[in-house]
Design a protein around this motif. Structure first.
Motif, PDB file in Angstrom:
ATOM      1  N   SER A 297       0.825  -1.213   0.000  1.00  0.00           N
ATOM      2  CA  SER A 297       0.000   0.000   0.000  1.00  0.00           C
ATOM      3  C   SER A 297       0.858   1.260   0.000  1.00  0.00           C
ATOM      4  O   SER A 297       0.415   2.322  -0.447  1.00  0.00           O
ATOM      5  N   LEU A 298       2.100   1.118   0.470  1.00  0.00           N
ATOM      6  CA  LEU A 298       3.016   2.258   0.435  1.00  0.00           C
ATOM      7  C   LEU A 298       3.503   2.523  -0.983  1.00  0.00           C
ATOM      8  O   LEU A 298       3.476   3.659  -1.471  1.00  0.00           O
ATOM      9  N   LYS A 299       3.926   1.470  -1.655  1.00  0.00           N
ATOM     10  CA  LYS A 299       4.440   1.636  -3.021  1.00  0.00           C
ATOM     11  C   LYS A 299       3.331   1.931  -4.018  1.00  0.00           C
ATOM     12  O   LYS A 299       3.539   2.644  -4.996  1.00  0.00           O
ATOM     13  N   ASN A 300       2.163   1.376  -3.779  1.00  0.00           N
ATOM     14  CA  ASN A 300       1.043   1.535  -4.725  1.00  0.00           C
ATOM     15  C   ASN A 300       0.063   2.616  -4.282  1.00  0.00           C
ATOM     16  O   ASN A 300      -1.113   2.558  -4.619  1.00  0.00           O
ATOM     17  N   ASN A 301       0.568   3.593  -3.533  1.00  0.00           N
ATOM     18  CA  ASN A 301      -0.325   4.629  -3.032  1.00  0.00           C
ATOM     19  C   ASN A 301      -0.878   5.479  -4.176  1.00  0.00           C
ATOM     20  O   ASN A 301      -0.175   5.804  -5.123  1.00  0.00           O
ATOM     21  N   GLU A 302      -2.148   5.804  -4.064  1.00  0.00           N
ATOM     22  CA  GLU A 302      -2.811   6.648  -5.042  1.00  0.00           C
ATOM     23  C   GLU A 302      -3.139   8.020  -4.455  1.00  0.00           C
ATOM     24  O   GLU A 302      -3.036   9.042  -5.130  1.00  0.00           O
ATOM     25  N   SER A 303      -3.518   8.033  -3.175  1.00  0.00           N
ATOM     26  CA  SER A 303      -3.819   9.286  -2.501  1.00  0.00           C
ATOM     27  C   SER A 303      -3.634   9.092  -1.005  1.00  0.00           C
ATOM     28  O   SER A 303      -3.410   7.978  -0.521  1.00  0.00           O
ATOM     29  N   TYR A 304      -3.730  10.180  -0.270  1.00  0.00           N
ATOM     30  CA  TYR A 304      -3.553  10.134   1.174  1.00  0.00           C
ATOM     31  C   TYR A 304      -4.350  11.259   1.817  1.00  0.00           C
ATOM     32  O   TYR A 304      -4.706  12.248   1.167  1.00  0.00           O
ATOM     33  N   SER A 305      -4.638  11.103   3.098  1.00  0.00           N
ATOM     34  CA  SER A 305      -5.257  12.168   3.877  1.00  0.00           C
ATOM     35  C   SER A 305      -4.786  12.013   5.309  1.00  0.00           C
ATOM     36  O   SER A 305      -4.664  10.894   5.817  1.00  0.00           O
ATOM     37  N   PHE A 306      -4.513  13.152   5.960  1.00  0.00           N
ATOM     38  CA  PHE A 306      -4.018  13.127   7.330  1.00  0.00           C
ATOM     39  C   PHE A 306      -5.024  13.819   8.247  1.00  0.00           C
ATOM     40  O   PHE A 306      -5.324  14.998   8.092  1.00  0.00           O
ATOM     41  N   SER A 307      -5.538  13.049   9.185  1.00  0.00           N
ATOM     42  CA  SER A 307      -6.555  13.564  10.105  1.00  0.00           C
ATOM     43  C   SER A 307      -5.947  14.211  11.329  1.00  0.00           C
ATOM     44  O   SER A 307      -6.617  14.974  12.033  1.00  0.00           O
ATOM     45  N   GLU A 308      -4.693  13.915  11.599  1.00  0.00           N
ATOM     46  CA  GLU A 308      -4.035  14.484  12.779  1.00  0.00           C
ATOM     47  C   GLU A 308      -2.622  14.923  12.415  1.00  0.00           C
ATOM     48  O   GLU A 308      -1.853  14.167  11.818  1.00  0.00           O
ATOM     49  N   ARG A 309      -2.304  16.159  12.780  1.00  0.00           N
ATOM     50  CA  ARG A 309      -0.972  16.705  12.548  1.00  0.00           C
ATOM     51  C   ARG A 309      -0.519  17.385  13.833  1.00  0.00           C
ATOM     52  O   ARG A 309      -1.290  18.093  14.448  1.00  0.00           O
TER      53      ARG A 309
ATOM     54  N   GLY B 261      -2.942   9.263   9.459  1.00  0.00           N
ATOM     55  CA  GLY B 261      -3.956   9.347   8.424  1.00  0.00           C
ATOM     56  C   GLY B 261      -4.204   8.040   7.705  1.00  0.00           C
ATOM     57  O   GLY B 261      -3.964   6.961   8.252  1.00  0.00           O
ATOM     58  N   ILE B 262      -4.654   8.162   6.475  1.00  0.00           N
ATOM     59  CA  ILE B 262      -5.048   7.008   5.675  1.00  0.00           C
ATOM     60  C   ILE B 262      -4.368   7.067   4.311  1.00  0.00           C
ATOM     61  O   ILE B 262      -4.367   8.118   3.655  1.00  0.00           O
ATOM     62  N   LEU B 263      -3.798   5.944   3.899  1.00  0.00           N
ATOM     63  CA  LEU B 263      -3.283   5.792   2.539  1.00  0.00           C
ATOM     64  C   LEU B 263      -4.302   5.014   1.727  1.00  0.00           C
ATOM     65  O   LEU B 263      -4.841   4.011   2.189  1.00  0.00           O
ATOM     66  N   THR B 264      -4.555   5.484   0.518  1.00  0.00           N
ATOM     67  CA  THR B 264      -5.443   4.775  -0.398  1.00  0.00           C
ATOM     68  C   THR B 264      -4.628   4.259  -1.564  1.00  0.00           C
ATOM     69  O   THR B 264      -3.945   5.035  -2.239  1.00  0.00           O
ATOM     70  N   SER B 265      -4.678   2.947  -1.795  1.00  0.00           N
ATOM     71  CA  SER B 265      -3.892   2.339  -2.867  1.00  0.00           C
ATOM     72  C   SER B 265      -4.600   2.493  -4.211  1.00  0.00           C
ATOM     73  O   SER B 265      -5.760   2.900  -4.276  1.00  0.00           O
ATOM     74  N   LYS B 266      -3.897   2.162  -5.270  1.00  0.00           N
ATOM     75  CA  LYS B 266      -4.471   2.227  -6.616  1.00  0.00           C
ATOM     76  C   LYS B 266      -5.646   1.267  -6.768  1.00  0.00           C
ATOM     77  O   LYS B 266      -6.517   1.469  -7.608  1.00  0.00           O
ATOM     78  N   GLU B 267      -5.647   0.212  -5.941  1.00  0.00           N
ATOM     79  CA  GLU B 267      -6.744  -0.755  -5.985  1.00  0.00           C
ATOM     80  C   GLU B 267      -7.926  -0.321  -5.123  1.00  0.00           C
ATOM     81  O   GLU B 267      -8.957  -0.981  -5.100  1.00  0.00           O
ATOM     82  N   GLY B 268      -7.749   0.793  -4.387  1.00  0.00           N
ATOM     83  CA  GLY B 268      -8.837   1.304  -3.554  1.00  0.00           C
ATOM     84  C   GLY B 268      -8.764   0.892  -2.098  1.00  0.00           C
ATOM     85  O   GLY B 268      -9.597   1.318  -1.296  1.00  0.00           O
ATOM     86  N   ALA B 269      -7.781   0.064  -1.745  1.00  0.00           N
ATOM     87  CA  ALA B 269      -7.644  -0.357  -0.351  1.00  0.00           C
ATOM     88  C   ALA B 269      -7.167   0.811   0.504  1.00  0.00           C
ATOM     89  O   ALA B 269      -6.316   1.591   0.090  1.00  0.00           O
ATOM     90  N   LYS B 270      -7.711   0.927   1.710  1.00  0.00           N
ATOM     91  CA  LYS B 270      -7.350   2.013   2.618  1.00  0.00           C
ATOM     92  C   LYS B 270      -6.551   1.452   3.794  1.00  0.00           C
ATOM     93  O   LYS B 270      -6.983   0.485   4.428  1.00  0.00           O
ATOM     94  N   THR B 271      -5.412   2.056   4.081  1.00  0.00           N
ATOM     95  CA  THR B 271      -4.517   1.573   5.119  1.00  0.00           C
ATOM     96  C   THR B 271      -4.189   2.688   6.097  1.00  0.00           C
ATOM     97  O   THR B 271      -3.639   3.716   5.697  1.00  0.00           O
TER      98      THR B 271
END
Length: 241
Positions: A158-170, A182-192
């Motif tokens: 999911s790190l290498k295939n990341n498509e987008s990201y969002s950070f809820s806490e900074r 936050g959350i990483l979203t992969s190219k396949e749509g999986a959220k990590t």
């Protein structure tokens, strides 16, 4: 009823919106030529926003005056109910604007953290592992070799295939350490879920640790020379159950 001599030529509507959006800088007071108190609001942030709120309430109640003591009239002979609704609306508007300003300041203050992580994610997305590794800190690289970093990435695609990201806490602590959650979203749509720890080196933010939580159990990679079983190691892959 105010006489024409006691009514200010300044627009109460203009003063209201200047106070609402720029009140922490005292712009509405500069507008009515109250330079001294305008400067005081400027250096105190509108007394942390509360002075701004008081001025807003004064404006909607036709009690705000210009430098010559003339009143800015927002509404003519408002009913008690209308004044109450205007005060309530002003308080709500102030609260929304104040929160927006605070969030903007937080976003600006933590933009360096995001830039470092964003740079690494872009490099990983492009398949440039060496560049991605360059965004890590000296302590990270001392504890984790490039080969070990590659193995970690292979373990969590999911790190290498990341498509987008969002950070809820900074957050930034002691001016030289920070964290992003936050959350990483992969190219396949999986959220990590993911967490980054960062440290400032030479005026730039570097990644000190990465915690990936693929299924609720975290796996950390960070600069720590002691495993949970007390054995020595240059890097840590530590399950947190």
């Amino acid at each position: 009823m105010k006489t024409s001599q006691s009514v200010s030529s300044k627009s109460a509507v203009v003063a209201f919106f200047l106070c609402l959006f720029l009140g922490v800088f005292g712009i509405h007071r500069f507008y009515v030529k109250k330079i001294g108190t305008g400067l005081l609001m400027l250096v105190t942030g509108g007394l942390f926003g509360f002075w701004t709120l008081i001025d807003l309430i004064f404006i909607v109640n036709n009690k705000f005056e210009d430098r010559e003591g003339r009143t800015l009239v927002l509404t003519q002979n408002p009913s008690t109910f209308k004044k109450a609704m205007m005060v309530i609306g002003s308080v709500i508007a102030w609260f929304v604007v104040y929160i927006a300003i605070l969030l903007t300041l937080v976003m600006y203050a933590t933009s360096g953290l995001v830039a470092a992580v964003q740079g690494q994610l872009y490099a990983l997305r492009a398949g440039d592992i060496y560049k991605a590794y360059s965004y890590t800190s000296a302590d990270f690289q001392k504890a984790t070799s490039l080969d070990e970093f590659k193995k970690f990435l292979d373990q969590y695609p999911s790190l290498k295939n990341n498509e987008s990201y969002s950070f809820s806490e900074r957050k930034i602590e002691n001016n030289d350490t920070g964290a992003l959650t936050g959350i990483l979203t992969s190219k396949e749509g999986a959220k990590t879920p993911v967490e980054y720890q960062l440290i400032k080196e030479g005026g730039s933010w570097k990644i000190l640790g990465i915690t990936v939580n693929p299924t609720g159990a975290g796996v950390e990679i960070k600069n720590n020379n002691t495993r949970s079983d007390n054995s020595s190691s240059m890097n840590v892959y530590e399950d947190k159950n």
